[in-house]
Design a protein around this motif. Structure first.
Motif, PDB file in Angstrom:
ATOM      1  N   VAL A 182      -2.061  -3.427   0.008  1.00 16.82           N
ATOM      2  CA  VAL A 182      -3.514  -3.231   0.019  1.00 16.82           C
ATOM      3  C   VAL A 182      -3.990  -2.691  -1.325  1.00 16.82           C
ATOM      4  CG1 VAL A 182      -5.387  -1.861   1.014  1.00 16.82           C
ATOM      5  CG2 VAL A 182      -3.696  -2.942   2.512  1.00 16.82           C
ATOM      6  N   ILE A 183      -3.288  -1.687  -1.842  1.00 15.73           N
ATOM      7  CA  ILE A 183      -3.699  -1.083  -3.116  1.00 15.73           C
ATOM      8  C   ILE A 183      -3.601  -2.106  -4.243  1.00 15.73           C
ATOM      9  CG2 ILE A 183      -3.096   0.649  -4.847  1.00 15.73           C
ATOM     10  CD1 ILE A 183      -2.276   2.504  -2.557  1.00 15.73           C
ATOM     11  N   GLN A 184      -2.539  -2.892  -4.252  1.00 18.37           N
ATOM     12  CA  GLN A 184      -2.371  -3.882  -5.306  1.00 18.37           C
ATOM     13  C   GLN A 184      -3.445  -4.973  -5.209  1.00 18.37           C
ATOM     14  OE1 GLN A 184       1.344  -5.983  -5.408  1.00 18.37           O
ATOM     15  NE2 GLN A 184       1.182  -6.338  -7.613  1.00 18.37           N
ATOM     16  N   ALA A 185      -3.738  -5.419  -3.983  1.00 14.93           N
ATOM     17  CA  ALA A 185      -4.789  -6.420  -3.810  1.00 14.93           C
ATOM     18  C   ALA A 185      -6.144  -5.871  -4.242  1.00 14.93           C
ATOM     19  CB  ALA A 185      -4.838  -6.879  -2.353  1.00 14.93           C
ATOM     20  N   ALA A 186      -6.404  -4.608  -3.905  1.00 15.96           N
ATOM     21  CA  ALA A 186      -7.664  -3.988  -4.317  1.00 15.96           C
ATOM     22  C   ALA A 186      -7.732  -3.862  -5.837  1.00 15.96           C
ATOM     23  CB  ALA A 186      -7.811  -2.612  -3.660  1.00 15.96           C
ATOM     24  N   HIS A 187      -6.611  -3.523  -6.449  1.00 20.14           N
ATOM     25  CA  HIS A 187      -6.566  -3.423  -7.911  1.00 20.14           C
ATOM     26  C   HIS A 187      -6.828  -4.793  -8.542  1.00 20.14           C
ATOM     27  CE1 HIS A 187      -4.492  -3.133 -11.899  1.00 20.14           C
ATOM     28  NE2 HIS A 187      -5.195  -2.013 -11.920  1.00 20.14           N
ATOM     29  N   GLY A 188      -6.228  -5.834  -7.977  1.00 20.85           N
ATOM     30  CA  GLY A 188      -6.447  -7.177  -8.485  1.00 20.85           C
ATOM     31  C   GLY A 188      -7.887  -7.631  -8.362  1.00 20.85           C
ATOM     32  N   LYS A 234      -4.747  -8.555   2.048  1.00 24.80           N
ATOM     33  CA  LYS A 234      -6.056  -9.200   1.920  1.00 24.80           C
ATOM     34  C   LYS A 234      -7.100  -8.517   2.793  1.00 24.80           C
ATOM     35  CE  LYS A 234      -8.347 -13.699   2.469  1.00 24.80           C
ATOM     36  NZ  LYS A 234      -8.148 -15.121   2.835  1.00 24.80           N
ATOM     37  N   LEU A 235      -6.734  -8.226   4.054  1.00 25.63           N
ATOM     38  CA  LEU A 235      -7.693  -7.604   4.970  1.00 25.63           C
ATOM     39  C   LEU A 235      -8.073  -6.200   4.517  1.00 25.63           C
ATOM     40  CD1 LEU A 235      -6.233  -8.704   8.427  1.00 25.63           C
ATOM     41  CD2 LEU A 235      -8.228  -9.640   7.254  1.00 25.63           C
ATOM     42  N   GLY A 236      -7.071  -5.420   4.090  1.00 28.23           N
ATOM     43  CA  GLY A 236      -7.360  -4.062   3.629  1.00 28.23           C
ATOM     44  C   GLY A 236      -8.238  -4.062   2.398  1.00 28.23           C
ATOM     45  N   MET A 237      -7.973  -4.973   1.465  1.00 30.87           N
ATOM     46  CA  MET A 237      -8.814  -5.081   0.267  1.00 30.87           C
ATOM     47  C   MET A 237     -10.255  -5.400   0.647  1.00 30.87           C
ATOM     48  SD  MET A 237     -10.418  -7.593  -1.678  1.00 30.87           S
ATOM     49  CE  MET A 237      -9.489  -9.119  -1.457  1.00 30.87           C
ATOM     50  N   GLN A 238     -10.427  -6.295   1.614  1.00 32.89           N
ATOM     51  CA  GLN A 238     -11.775  -6.675   2.029  1.00 32.89           C
ATOM     52  C   GLN A 238     -12.532  -5.505   2.645  1.00 32.89           C
ATOM     53  OE1 GLN A 238     -10.874 -10.001   4.594  1.00 32.89           O
ATOM     54  NE2 GLN A 238     -10.936 -11.488   2.915  1.00 32.89           N
ATOM     55  N   VAL A 239     -11.818  -4.663   3.399  1.00 36.26           N
ATOM     56  CA  VAL A 239     -12.458  -3.476   3.967  1.00 36.26           C
ATOM     57  C   VAL A 239     -12.916  -2.543   2.850  1.00 36.26           C
ATOM     58  CG1 VAL A 239     -12.086  -1.391   5.328  1.00 36.26           C
ATOM     59  CG2 VAL A 239     -11.190  -3.582   6.137  1.00 36.26           C
TER      60      VAL A 239
END
Length: 345
Positions: free
Chosen positions: A184-190, A148-153
């Motif tokens: 992180v990559i999966q959360a960003a993709h989502g 979650k944190l990495g996606m937010q960045v």
């Protein structure tokens, strides 16, 4: 009694399974062509699995070592001095991969459990197994938070679909849950932030191939490349971020990771790309001022002996993402504050 990560689905593959009287480890060396499971019933077998690369990711190594101590205690059954009785097993597991800070951290957690009052009727093997299961579960939760944190960045810098680049081994098999980088990559993709993932091989070993395979398990748009084309990809594909994991993070923010990470960081800076390290806080070693003195290890099978890890200086890193929070432009003050017991999470 076994660990089942929350939110796991049938597409994901876990690195290991606790069976109460044994630890079942998926042999990373055979992936992705073959799924071979290795059953370990004592600490020496777990140490050999770590040393020989059956289990490879830093967090996975730490989790496996914790289970190794639980197995050692189970074989003993009872002891008047548990710390003394298990001392050789702790030392054996610690020496299996001394570069991995999560291994040192996990063993320290079990040693601290033994120092607490146990009571005359305490089932110490069960208590140590419970502690190992707790380490396994906490790593899964850390992965969820880091994702979650990495996606937010990533979203803070660009809300459009973009290309990401990754390197090394930091998926579900490198720990539990979805893993640091893969999470992180999966959360960003989502979140609609990923158009493409460029995966660079890391040699020696098959880490890039396994990472690419793991991304495919979750239907992420990924392409595998030789590590030698990384600079060309940065120039032509213009990825917004290079996202990697860590074996150990020194007190000043230097990062030890798979050999080749340093070169990617230099290339990223030259091309104006951002560089993200995703790692649980157990990777941070505040007793290590810089990473210059870390034993980087060698590939035993290579004729001349090849280094397994390299050091990426903190000034090449834009952000470190941990489950305790993010550190932008890392330095010794920021890392110490992140791990301060006075810090509210």
């Amino acid at each position: 009694m076994q660990f089942q990560p929350q939110g796991a689905d049938q597409r994901g593959v876990q690195a290991m399974e606790w069976r109460g009287d044994s630890l079942r480890i998926l042999d990373h060396r055979r992936l992705p062509e073959e799924h071979l499971w290795i059953d370990c019933t004592d600490a020496p077998q777990v140490a050999a699995a770590i040393r020989d690369g059956v289990v490879q990711g830093p967090a996975s190594v730490g989790i496996a070592a914790a289970y190794g101590i639980a197995l050692a205690a189970r074989r003993l059954g009872q002891a008047a001095d548990w710390s003394g009785a298990l001392a050789a097993d702790f030392e054996l597991l610690a020496e299996a991969r001394p570069s991995a800070e999560p291994l040192t951290w996990a063993l320290r957690m079990l040693q601290e459990r033994l120092r607490r009052p146990l009571g005359l009727s305490a089932d110490v093997p069960a208590l140590l197994a419970e502690a190992a299961l707790g380490i396994h579960a906490s790593d899964s939760e850390a992965n969820r938070v880091m994702a979650k944190l990495g996606m937010q960045v990533i979203r803070r810098h660009d809300r459009q679909p973009q290309t990401l680049m990754t390197f090394g081994h930091a998926g579900a098999l490198s720990g539990s849950g979805r893993g640091g980088v893969l999470g992180v990559i999966q959360a960003a993709h989502g979140a609609g932030l990923v158009a493409q993932v460029e995966v660079c091989e890391s040699r020696p070993g098959n880490a890039g191939l396994v990472t690419h395979w793991e991304l495919q398990q979750y239907d992420l748009p990924a392409t595998l490349h030789a590590d030698t084309v990384a600079g060309h990809l940065m120039k032509e594909a213009s990825p917004s971020w290079v996202v990697v994991g860590a074996e150990r993070i020194a007190g000043n923010g230097d990062v030890v990771n798979a050999i080749g990470t340093y070169g990617l960081a230099v290339l990223a800076m030259h091309h104006g790309l951002r560089f993200m390290v995703v790692a649980p806080s157990s990777c941070i070693d505040l007793t290590l001022e810089t990473a210059d003195d870390v034993e980087l290890g060698e590939e035993q099978d290579a004729p001349a002996g090849e280094a397994l890890f390299d050091v990426t200086p903190a000034d090449l890193i834009d952000v470190i993402v941990t489950e305790k929070g993010i550190i932008e432009r890392p330095d010794e003050v920021k890392l110490a504050e992140l791990l301060s017991p006075r810090r509210l999470h």
